[in-house]
Design an enzyme around this catalytic site. Structure first.
Site, PDB file in Angstrom:
ATOM      1  N   ILE A 309      34.580  25.671  30.697  1.00 19.94           N
ATOM      2  CA  ILE A 309      35.104  25.817  29.326  1.00 19.94           C
ATOM      3  C   ILE A 309      36.420  26.583  29.278  1.00 19.94           C
ATOM      4  O   ILE A 309      37.052  26.668  28.249  1.00 19.94           O
ATOM      5  CB  ILE A 309      34.087  26.523  28.395  1.00 19.94           C
ATOM      6  CG1 ILE A 309      33.585  27.834  29.008  1.00 19.94           C
ATOM      7  CG2 ILE A 309      32.954  25.594  28.026  1.00 19.94           C
ATOM      8  CD1 ILE A 309      32.764  28.675  28.065  1.00 19.94           C
ATOM      9  N   ALA A 311      39.605  29.076  31.720  1.00 22.02           N
ATOM     10  CA  ALA A 311      40.068  29.615  32.993  1.00 22.02           C
ATOM     11  C   ALA A 311      40.308  31.104  32.830  1.00 22.02           C
ATOM     12  O   ALA A 311      41.007  31.523  31.911  1.00 22.02           O
ATOM     13  CB  ALA A 311      41.358  28.921  33.395  1.00 22.02           C
ATOM     14  N   GLY A 312      39.689  31.899  33.674  1.00 19.31           N
ATOM     15  CA  GLY A 312      39.927  33.338  33.662  1.00 19.31           C
ATOM     16  C   GLY A 312      40.855  33.683  34.812  1.00 19.31           C
ATOM     17  O   GLY A 312      41.227  32.803  35.601  1.00 19.31           O
ATOM     18  N   GLU A 313      41.231  34.931  34.897  1.00 18.34           N
ATOM     19  CA  GLU A 313      42.158  35.331  35.957  1.00 18.34           C
ATOM     20  C   GLU A 313      41.534  35.159  37.333  1.00 18.34           C
ATOM     21  O   GLU A 313      42.192  34.841  38.303  1.00 18.34           O
ATOM     22  CB  GLU A 313      42.556  36.802  35.761  1.00 18.34           C
ATOM     23  CG  GLU A 313      43.720  37.197  36.649  1.00 18.34           C
ATOM     24  CD  GLU A 313      43.741  38.674  36.986  1.00 18.34           C
ATOM     25  OE1 GLU A 313      42.929  39.431  36.438  1.00 18.34           O
ATOM     26  OE2 GLU A 313      44.569  39.067  37.825  1.00 18.34           O
ATOM     27  N   PHE A 314      40.207  35.361  37.392  1.00 16.52           N
ATOM     28  CA  PHE A 314      39.556  35.390  38.701  1.00 16.52           C
ATOM     29  C   PHE A 314      38.876  34.080  39.069  1.00 16.52           C
ATOM     30  O   PHE A 314      38.340  33.938  40.153  1.00 16.52           O
ATOM     31  CB  PHE A 314      38.511  36.514  38.717  1.00 16.52           C
ATOM     32  CG  PHE A 314      39.127  37.868  38.547  1.00 16.52           C
ATOM     33  CD1 PHE A 314      39.715  38.516  39.622  1.00 16.52           C
ATOM     34  CD2 PHE A 314      39.127  38.499  37.314  1.00 16.52           C
ATOM     35  CE1 PHE A 314      40.287  39.763  39.471  1.00 16.52           C
ATOM     36  CE2 PHE A 314      39.691  39.747  37.155  1.00 16.52           C
ATOM     37  CZ  PHE A 314      40.273  40.388  38.231  1.00 16.52           C
ATOM     38  N   LYS A 335      31.247  33.571  34.081  1.00 19.27           N
ATOM     39  CA  LYS A 335      32.564  33.729  34.701  1.00 19.27           C
ATOM     40  C   LYS A 335      32.351  33.780  36.196  1.00 19.27           C
ATOM     41  O   LYS A 335      31.476  34.523  36.665  1.00 19.27           O
ATOM     42  CB  LYS A 335      33.205  35.044  34.265  1.00 19.27           C
ATOM     43  CG  LYS A 335      33.754  35.011  32.880  1.00 19.27           C
ATOM     44  CD  LYS A 335      34.578  36.257  32.643  1.00 19.27           C
ATOM     45  CE  LYS A 335      35.155  36.245  31.263  1.00 19.27           C
ATOM     46  NZ  LYS A 335      36.038  37.372  31.021  1.00 19.27           N
ATOM     47  N   ASP A 428      44.126  45.945  24.600  1.00 15.71           N
ATOM     48  CA  ASP A 428      44.585  44.553  24.552  1.00 15.71           C
ATOM     49  C   ASP A 428      43.853  43.802  23.443  1.00 15.71           C
ATOM     50  O   ASP A 428      43.404  42.682  23.626  1.00 15.71           O
ATOM     51  CB  ASP A 428      44.350  43.894  25.918  1.00 15.71           C
ATOM     52  CG  ASP A 428      45.180  42.613  26.080  1.00 15.71           C
ATOM     53  OD1 ASP A 428      46.063  42.365  25.239  1.00 15.71           O
ATOM     54  OD2 ASP A 428      44.927  41.866  27.039  1.00 15.71           O
TER      55      ASP A 428
END
Ligand code: AMP
Length: 665
Positions: A309, A311-314, A335, A428
Site C-alpha cells: 500500500i 513505500a516507507g524509507e526502510f 512495515k 514532523d
C-alpha cells in the site's frame, strides 16, 4: 383524507465520536408532512454486539441541547459509557405524529464510544485534622470508565498555588503531612485508568488546627502520630522510588527539552509528573532491549500479507491480517525492513516501534507488535483504511461538512495533547504524517528519532546543517533548532490549514527561502477558501512568533470541542475577498501581474471556457477579476466546485505572490 401527515425520516445522518460524547448531524426529511412544525426526537439504545440485544440507555446520558423537541438538525450526547456500542434513532415528528397509527419514521446511527478518562472525583471528606496534617477520604468517580489504577492528590497552601505537592495513592484515603498549623490547604484529586488521568476535582479547602489547641489534645494524638509516621515513611519511600526509577525518564526528558526537567522541583517540593513520560530509546545501551520493553514480539506465522500500500524509507508498507492465538483476526498495516539493511538501519527502523509502543491513545497509531526473530523484520500496526490524510483530502476535495473537518482536527489535537503530556515532541507534524481510518478518525503517526526528518521528502537542509520540513516548522526551530511542544503547535496550525484547504500545499510554490523570509517578516498564510473565522483565528494563534503565546494542545482541544458543540459558531466565514482587496489597496493591483488579460489567465489555468462569461459580466480586466467572490462565480454559472476552487485558488495565489505571500500579522 388527512390534510397533513407525519414527516418522513431525517436523512444523511453523520456521527462524530469524541471519547464518550457523540455528535449527530442530519438533513431535514424530504417530506415535512405538509406542516411547518417539524422537530426531532432522539432515541438511545445501548447494544451488546455479542448477544445482539439492545437496551434503553437510561438516565445517565445527557443530550445537548435536549432529547425531545429539537428544532436544529444536530445534537450532542455526553456522559455515555466508554467502549460501548450505541444505536441512536433520529425521528422527525410534527403535530400529527401522535395521531398516526403508522410505523415511526427514523434514521439510525450506530457508533462505538472510545476509551475515556475517568470523570472527576466529586465527593471528598475530611478525616482527622491535626496541627501538621490533614487526612482525607473520597469516593470513586461516578464514571470511572475503566479500572482505577491510582489517584493523584495535589495540595498547596491557600494562595500559594505555585508551590504544590503531589502524592499518589491506590486507596481512597490519604494523609497530607508536614503542614503548617492554623493554615488553610487546598486539595484536588484526580483518578487514573489505562486511558490516562481524568480532570482534577473541584478545590476542597481544609484548615489545620492551631498549636495551642493541638497541644491540649496531644495526649489523644498518639495513635495519629503513629499513623502519620508510617504514612511519612511510605511517602518517603514513594518519593525515593520515584527519584530512582525516574532517572531514566528524567534523562530522556532532559534530552528533549532541558527546560521542562526543572519543573519537577519547585520551592523544595517534588512535583511528580502527571502522566507517564516518554522514554527516549537512545537512552538504552542496547536498542533491542528498548524494542522488547515497549513492543510485543509477534510470530511471523500469525501475519498474512495481502498487498503493498505504500513505500516507507526502510522498505514496503503492506496491508494484511493478524491472527493472534485466542484473539479475533485484525486488519493490519505491516512495515517491512528491506533486505541488506545495516545494523543502524535496523535500529532506526525498530526505533519507531519503541516509540509508538509507549503510546496508548485513540488518536495515536496503535502498535500491534514487531517481528524481529525472523526475516523480514516487520512493524505491525492497526490498519487505517483511508491512508494518509493529505492524499485522502486531495482525493475528496470539498466532500466533507465543516463539522467533519473540525472532527478530524479535534482528533489530531487530542493525539498531540497526549504526546505533549508524555513529553514527546513530534517535530514532523504534517497532514502527510496523519493516517485516517474508515470512520474518519485521524491518528498521528510517523514517529522517529533523528530519522524522522531524514525520511521526509519535504525536509530540506538548513544553513545549520539540520534537515527540516520548512513549511511546517516554527521559526525558532528553523533558526536555532528549538523544537518543543510549542513548535509542534505551530505545525498543528499548518495542518489545520492543510485540512481546511483539502490538502493544498502550504505556501503553494513559494521556495523554502521565500517562506522563511516571509514568515520572519511577519506574513502568514491567508485563510483557506470557505474557512470559518474561528478556525482561521486559531491558526493565526498557533503561528504567533512568541512561542509561549501560542495555545497549548489542551486549549486547542477544548476550543475545537466548543466549536463542535456549538456548530453555529462555525457559520461565520472569513471574508477572503474583502481581506484580499484590502491588501491589494495597500500593495498595488493584479494588473501588473503575470497575465496581460483575463482570457490569458483563464486559459493558463485551463478555465478558458469561462472567458466570455467573465467579459460579458464586466470582469474584463485583472483588477476587476481581483474582486471576484465565490458568490459572484456561482452567479456567473461556475457551479462545479472543482472549477470554483481552481479559479479562487489561482486568484489567491496571484494576490499572495503580489504581497510577497501572506497576511501581515
Ligand atoms: P510511512 O513510512 O509511515 O510514511 O508510510 C508510508 C505510507 O504507507 C503512508 O503514507 C501510508 O499511505 C501507508 N501507511 C503507513 N501506515 C499505514 C497504516 N497503519 N494504515 C494504512 N496505511 C498506512
Amino acid at each position: 383524507m388527512a390534510c397533513t401527515r407525519p414527516p418522513s425520516a431525517p436523512r444523511n445522518a453523520i456521527s462524530n465520536v469524541n471519547e464518550t460524547s457523540v455528535f449527530l448531524e442530519w438533513i431535514p426529511p424530504a417530506d415535512t408532512g405538509g406542516r411547518k412544525d417539524v422537530s426531532y426526537y432522539i432515541a438511545c439504545k445501548k447494544c451488546n454486539s455479542h448477544a445482539g440485544v439492545c437496551d434503553e440507555c437510561g438516565g445517565h446520558v445527557r443530550y445537548l441541547p435536549r432529547q425531545i423537541g429539537l428544532k436544529n438538525t444536530s445534537v450532542m450526547m455526553v456522559d455515555l459509557l466508554a467502549h460501548t456500542n450505541y444505536t441512536f434513532e433520529i425521528e422527525a415528528v410534527n403535530g400529527v405524529s401522535d395521531l398516526s397509527p403508522g410505523a415511526r419514521q427514523y434514521v439510525s446511527v450506530n457508533v462505538t464510544t472510545n476509551q475515556a478518562a475517568p470523570s472527576p472525583v466529586t465527593n471528598v471528606k475530611k478525616g482527622k485534622i491535626a496541627k501538621n496534617s490533614i487526612s482525607l477520604s473520597w469516593q470513586e468517580p461516578d464514571r470511572p470508565n475503566g479500572i482505577i489504577l491510582e489517584y493523584e492528590i495535589k495540595y498547596f497552601e491557600k494562595d500559594q498555588e505555585t508551590s504544590y505537592t503531589i502524592i499518589k495513592s491506590k486507596e481512597t484515603t490519604i494523609t497530607a503531612e508536614g503542614l503548617k498549623p492554623a493554615s488553610v490547604y487546598v486539595f484536588q484529586i484526580r483518578a487514573r485508568t489505562a486511558a490516562g488521568y481524568g480532570v482534577f476535582s473541584r478545590r476542597f479547602e481544609f484548615e489545620t488546627i492551631p498549636v495551642s489547641v493541638a497541644a491540649s489534645s496531644d495526649q489523644s494524638q498518639i495513635p495519629i502520630i503513629a499513623v502519620s509516621v508510617t504514612v511519612g515513611v511510605i511517602l518517603l519511600a514513594v518519593v525515593i522510588g520515584f527519584l530512582l526509577s525516574g532517572r531514566r525518564c528524567g534523562y530522556s526528558k532532559a534530552k528533549q527539552d532541558p527546560e521542562e526537567e526543572k519543573m519537577h522541583f519547585h520551592n523544595g517540593h517534588i512535583k511528580l509528573p502527571g502522566v507517564r513520560t516518554y522514554i527516549d530509546p537512545h537512552t538504552y545501551e542496547d536498542p533491542n532491549q528498548a524494542v522488547h520493553e515497549f513492543a510485543k514480539e509477534i510470530e511471523a506465522s500469525c501475519i498474512t500479507i495481502e498487498r503493498v500500500i505504500g513505500a516507507g524509507e526502510f522498505g514496503e508498507v503492506c496491508s494484511g491480517r493478524l491472527k493472534l492465538p485466542g484473539k479475533r483476526e485484525l486488519p493490519v498495516a505491516i512495515k517491512t525492513l528491506k533486505v541488506g539493511y545495516t545494523e543502524k538501519q535496523r535500529r532506526d527502523f525498530l526505533g519507531e516501534a519503541s516509540i509508538m509502543g509507549q503510546f496508548d491513545h485513540p488518536n495515536i497509531i496503535h502498535l500491534e507488535g514487531v517481528v524481529t526473530k525472523s526475516k523480514p523484520v516487520m512493524i505491525v500496526t492497526e490498519y487505517m483504511e483511508n491512508g494518509s490524510l493529505d492524499t485522502f483530502l486531495k482525493k475528496n476535495d470539498g466532500q466533507f461538512t465543516v463539522i467533519q473537518l473540525v472532527g478530524m482536527l479535534r482528533g489530531i489535537a487530542a493525539g498531540m495533547k497526549y504526546l505533549s503530556d508524555m513529553g514527546y515532541v513530534h517535530r514532523d507534524l504534517a497532514a502527510r504524517n496523519i493516517l485516517i481510518n474508515s470512520n474518519l478518525v485521524c491518528k498521528v503517526s510517523d514517529f522517529g528519532l533523528s530519522r524522522v526528518l531524514e525520511d521526509d521528502p519535504e525536509a530540506a537542509y538548513t544553513t545549520r546543517g539540520g534537515k527540516i520540513p520548512i513549511r511546517w516548522t516554527a521559526p525558532e526551530a528553523i533558526a536555532f533548532r528549538k523544537f518543543t511542544s510549542a513548535s509542534d503547535v505551530w505545525s498543528y496550525g499548518i495542518v489545520m490549514w492543510e485540512v481546511v484547504s483539502y490538502g493544498e500545499r502550504p505556501y503553494w510554490e513559494m521556495t523554502n527561502q521565500d517562506v522563511i523570509k516571509a514568515v520572519e517578516e511577519g506574513y502568514r498564510l491567508p485563510s483557506p477558501m470557505d474557512c470559518p473565522a474561528a478556525l482561521y483565528q486559531l491558526m493565526l494563534d498557533c503561528w504567533q512568533k512568541e512561542r509561549n503565546s501560542r495555545p497549548k494542545f489542551d486549549e486547542i482541544v477544548s476550543m475545537l470541542d466548543k466549536l463542535i458543540r456549538n456548530p453555529s459558531s462555525l457559520k461565520t466565514l472569513v471574508n477572503a475577498s474583502s481581506r484580499v482587496s484590502n491588501l491589494l489597496a495597500e500593495h498595488g493591483s493584479l494588473g501588473s501581474g503575470a497575465y496581460r488579460s483575463v482570457g490569458e489567465w483563464l486559459e493558463a489555468i485551463k478555465m478558458g471556457r469561462y472567458t466570455e462569461i467573465f467579459m460579458e459580466n464586466g470582469y474584463s480586466s485583472m483588477d476587476a477579476v481581483a474582486q471576484v467572490t465565490l458568490e459572484d462565480l456561482r452567479r456567473l454559472g461556475v457551479t462545479l466546485v472543482g472549477h470554483q476552487k481552481k479559479i479562487m485558488n489561482s486568484l489567491q495565489e496571484m494576490k499572495v505572490q503580489l504581497v510577497n505571500g501572506m497576511v501581515p500579522l
